[in-house]
Structures are given as C-alpha cells and as structure tokens.
Design an enzyme around this catalytic site. Structure first.
Site, PDB file in Angstrom:
ATOM      1  N   HIS A 110       0.939  -1.091   0.072  1.00 26.53           N
ATOM      2  CA  HIS A 110       0.019   0.112  -0.103  1.00 26.53           C
ATOM      3  C   HIS A 110       1.029   1.357  -0.030  1.00 26.53           C
ATOM      4  CE1 HIS A 110      -2.899   3.067   1.824  1.00 26.53           C
ATOM      5  NE2 HIS A 110      -3.687   2.038   1.714  1.00 26.53           N
ATOM      6  N   ASP A 187       3.299  -4.178   8.274  1.00 28.63           N
ATOM      7  CA  ASP A 187       2.179  -3.462   8.004  1.00 28.63           C
ATOM      8  C   ASP A 187       1.067  -4.274   8.017  1.00 28.63           C
ATOM      9  OD1 ASP A 187      -0.134  -2.061   7.123  1.00 28.63           O
ATOM     10  OD2 ASP A 187       0.838  -1.680   5.154  1.00 28.63           O
ATOM     11  N   GLN A 190      -4.221  -4.754   7.327  1.00 28.72           N
ATOM     12  CA  GLN A 190      -5.393  -5.614   6.782  1.00 28.72           C
ATOM     13  C   GLN A 190      -5.333  -6.774   7.759  1.00 28.72           C
ATOM     14  OE1 GLN A 190      -7.580  -5.057   4.769  1.00 28.72           O
ATOM     15  NE2 GLN A 190      -6.787  -2.902   4.027  1.00 28.72           N
ATOM     16  N   LYS A 213     -10.075  -0.266  10.913  1.00 29.05           N
ATOM     17  CA  LYS A 213     -10.034  -1.363  10.133  1.00 29.05           C
ATOM     18  C   LYS A 213     -10.323  -2.706  11.127  1.00 29.05           C
ATOM     19  CE  LYS A 213      -7.159   0.113   6.557  1.00 29.05           C
ATOM     20  NZ  LYS A 213      -7.787   0.579   5.266  1.00 29.05           N
ATOM     21  N   CYS A 351      -4.727   2.328  -3.598  1.00 29.53           N
ATOM     22  CA  CYS A 351      -3.416   2.771  -3.026  1.00 29.53           C
ATOM     23  C   CYS A 351      -2.258   1.992  -3.412  1.00 29.53           C
ATOM     24  CB  CYS A 351      -3.745   3.483  -1.622  1.00 29.53           C
ATOM     25  SG  CYS A 351      -4.719   4.574  -1.310  1.00 29.53           S
TER      26      CYS A 351
HETATM   27  N1  PLP Z   1      -1.639  -0.535   4.835  1.00 24.87           N
HETATM   28  C1  PLP Z   1      -2.328  -1.215   4.341  1.00 24.87           C
HETATM   29  C2  PLP Z   1      -2.230  -2.622   3.876  1.00 24.87           C
HETATM   30  C3  PLP Z   1      -3.845  -0.597   4.149  1.00 24.87           C
HETATM   31  O1  PLP Z   1      -4.800  -1.456   3.267  1.00 24.87           O
HETATM   32  C4  PLP Z   1      -4.048   0.542   4.260  1.00 24.87           C
HETATM   33  C5  PLP Z   1      -5.209   1.207   4.311  1.00 24.87           C
HETATM   34  O2  PLP Z   1      -6.112   0.867   3.615  1.00 24.87           O
HETATM   35  C6  PLP Z   1      -2.862   1.239   5.178  1.00 24.87           C
HETATM   36  C7  PLP Z   1      -1.846   0.717   5.112  1.00 24.87           C
HETATM   37  C8  PLP Z   1      -3.325   2.664   5.744  1.00 24.87           C
HETATM   38  O3  PLP Z   1      -3.962   2.709   6.787  1.00 24.87           O
HETATM   39  P1  PLP Z   1      -4.780   4.206   7.215  1.00 24.87           P
HETATM   40  O4  PLP Z   1      -5.246   4.789   6.029  1.00 24.87           O
HETATM   41  O5  PLP Z   1      -5.762   3.488   8.029  1.00 24.87           O
HETATM   42  O6  PLP Z   1      -3.504   4.933   7.950  1.00 24.87           O
END
Ligand code: PLP
Length: 393
Positions: A110, A187, A190, A213, A351
C-alpha cells in the site's frame, strides 16, 4: 449472526468494503459515548479525579492493545493510524540511514508502506529496493533473497495485501532479514482483523495498524516496537507530554512510549479501540476465521462462474478479500451500478499503484469481508454484479 451488533448495517446495506474501513459495533459506540459523558478529561497532566479516570482508561486501552498483540504496554505507541505509525518509523530511519544502506519492500505494498520508505531513502541517500510478487499473488521469495543483502537496514512488508488478499509468510522473511542484521516492520493494517497477531511469534521489530479497520474508530492507530527498536527512533513530533525537562538551553525527552506521543493523544478513540478488541475477543478468532473462510469460499465459487472475470492473483491463495476485473467493462462503471443496488465495494488502484503497474492494469474492483457479513450479502452482491454486467452486454 453478528450483523445485529452493527447499527449501520440494516437489511438494505450490503457492506463489502471492510478492507477500506470496518463498521462499528454498538459496544464501541457506547464505550466512547459513556466515556465522554462520565469520565472525559485530558490525560496525564491533571490531578483532579476526572483527569485520573481518563488517564486510567487511556492507559488501560494501551494495556488491552498490548495483550491483543502479546506484548507489554510500554511497547505500544498510539498514533492516528497505520499511515502515521509507518511515517513515524520512516522519519526516524531517514535520520539513521546513510548512503550505501538499503531499504527493501514489496511491489504490492500500500502507498502507506511504500512512499514513506521511498522518501526516507531520498532524504538519506540510502537505496530503495523493491522485490516482486509471483503471478499468483504470493511473494516471490527468490527475488526477496536476491535483493536482501548485508546492506539491508530495514524490510517493510504487509502481513496481508489490501489488493491480493494473500496472507504473507512474514515469519520467514523476519528470520532471513534478522540474519543479515536488518530490522523488519510489518504493516498489519489488513491482517489485524483476519488473523491473530502475536508479535513475539512474528519476531518483528515494528508492527503498525489502524483502529478503524479493526471495528474501532478512526483517528487511532498503533505502532508496536521492541524496546530496542522504539528507543532507536528519535522523536517524530515535539511538544507537550513527550518531554522530561525543558530549559532555554535544551530539552530532554521522556522514555518511550510517551517520547513518541507528542500533544494530546486520541483519548476517546483509544478507549473505542480497546472496546473493539474486547468485542472481537468475545467472539474469538476461531469463530471469526471459520465464518469468514466459509463465506469467502462461497464468494469465490460464485465469482468463478462469471464470464470474462480476471482475478488479480490466484483465488486459492486469498483470504477475506478479492480483487478482479470483468473484461471489457471499467470497474468504475460496475461499481456505480452496484451502488444503486445498495452494494458497497471499492474500485480504483486501492493505493497500490506500483502493484497495478506491475500487473499491467490501471484499476480493479475489490470485495472485502468483515465479521458481520453473511451468506445473504454474497447472494445479493452476485445478483447485483450479474445485473451490472448485463447492462453492458
Ligand atoms: N496498509 C495497508 C495494507 C492498508 O490497506 C491501508 C489502508 O487501506 C494502510 C496501510 C493505511 O491505513 P490508514 O489509511 O488507516 O492509515
């Protein structure tokens, strides 16, 4: 079965976008409401009974998160989301990295776990390296091994891809990275809602996720770090709460986690997140995983019957979410019709532009499950999808 716990999910809404953000159970809304009505105050600084109650509730939330990840409260930093957690680490590394050092990430990351590292490398003169995925959506571990070197300082990878839905073998990468002396950031934005996360077992150095999430509120995120890894980071922001002593000549800083939490923190949001964790604990991951897997298999089986469907990666390696295209129809057009049928899905590059570029496509349609989804949601979605496809024939 659990849908009744989520006020927004009446019979009309078919919510299949939990990977973007999950809906909130009544218990979370109630905990936040009660806190505002009965014990709200700023934390840490006051001596009145309200300040003490708020501080206790906030620190209890940290303790709840720590237990959830199998670590200690001092290893939990509250942030405003996964993005901020990763930026916090990347900004620390931007100061520590030197030309010749390397940072290694995956092409499927992402942007939140891609751009901060690209920028940290730009600022420090370190080399930004990216390993590939296989056509089936799994990590290309041979490419990872080829790109990992004695110069790698940090590996940053997702526990689960937000586009491919693959649960990645993080533990394998951690041990390889540690052998060359590199630290690992996971990270977990998900994976956190789909599988139990044990930072001791993973043996990672950092782990980031967002509350929203995980059925919690927006505006709260978590950065886990080992004591050594957190201590290696210089403060990300400066201000109240994070200092030890301030004089005109110089400032000394508080120990972690306070050192990395400048200013008034997201207090009520932390309490909401803790309640979301309590709610999930009551159901239990065994039940959550069993239900989601059964539903996901049903979803995939039905999608496989749809003509001209092109999955991003192999469905058999996915959990909880699936992205695809229908040949000849733009995903935005499909989503517009699905929306008229009250079906919420997500379209676009999610993203993850480098991943879509790697796959040679611009956009895809993503369906993602939460613990509240049921069989009826899948049937309604498939029927709406067939209707949408029929519209373009
Ligand atoms: N990493 C992953 C794999 C994600 O799917 C997301 C959000 O969709 C993020 C990071 C970023 O999360 P946030 O926008 O809540 O900071």
């Amino acid at each position: 079965m659990f849908k009744k716990d989520f006020p927004l999910l009446g019979s009309k809404v078919i919510y299949l976008d939990s990977a973007a953000s999950a809906q909130k159970p009544k218990a979370v809304l109630k905990a936040m409401d009660t806190f505002y009505k009965t014990s709200y105050s700023n934390v840490h600084r006051g001596t009145c009974h309200l300040a003490n109650m708020a501080t206790e509730a906030y620190e209890n939330a940290r303790y709840t998160v720590a237990l959830f990840l199998n670590t200690k409260a001092d290893n939990i930093v509250f942030t405003k989301g996964a993005t901020e957690s990763i930026n916090l680490v990347a900004s620390g590394y931007a100061q520590m990295l030197k030309p010749g050092d390397e940072v290694l990430i995956c092409t499927a990351e992402h942007h939140a776990n891609f751009v901060p590292w690209q920028q940290a490398c730009l600022r420090s003169g370190a080399t930004f390296k990216v390993f590939n995925i296989l056509p089936d959506g799994r990590w290309n571990l041979d490419d990872f091994k080829a790109k990992l070197s004695q110069k790698t300082r940090l590996v940053a990878v997702a526990g689960m891809s937000n586009v491919l839905g693959v649960l990645n073998p993080v533990q394998d990468i951690v041990s390889m990275a540690h052998r060359v002396g590199a630290k690992v950031l996971v990270d977990a934005a998900q994976s956190i809602a789909h599988v139990p996360t044990d930072v001791k077992k993973l043996d990672c150095d950092f782990l980031a996720f967002s509350g929203h999430k995980l059925y919690g509120p927006t505006g709260i995120g978590v950065l886990y770090g080992t004591t050594e890894a957190l201590a290696s980071l210089s403060p990300y922001q400066f201000g109240g709460e994070m200092v030890d002593k301030v004089t005109i000549e110089k400032t000394t800083f508080a120990p972690v986690p306070a050192r990395l939490e400048a200013g008034t923190p997201p207090i009520t949001e932390a309490i909401g997140l803790a309640e979301a964790i309590n709610y999930m604990d009551k159901i239990g991951f065994t039940t959550i995983q069993k239900r989601e897997q059964a539903l996901f298999e049903k979803l995939i089986a039905k999608l496989q019957h749809i003509k001209n469907i092109e999955f991003l990666g192999e469905p058999k390696y996915k959990t909880g979410l699936v992205s695809f295209n229908i040949k000849g129809i733009h995903p935005n057009d499909l989503s517009a019709i699905l929306s008229k049928e009250n079906v919420c899905v997500r379209v676009g590059h999610h993203c993850a532009m480098p991943l879509h570029t790697f796959l040679g496509i611009k956009a895809s349609l993503r369906v993602s499950l939460g613990l509240y989804n049921d069989s009826k949601d899948i049937d309604a979605f498939i029927s709406a999808l067939n209707k949408a496809i029929g519209f373009f024939k």
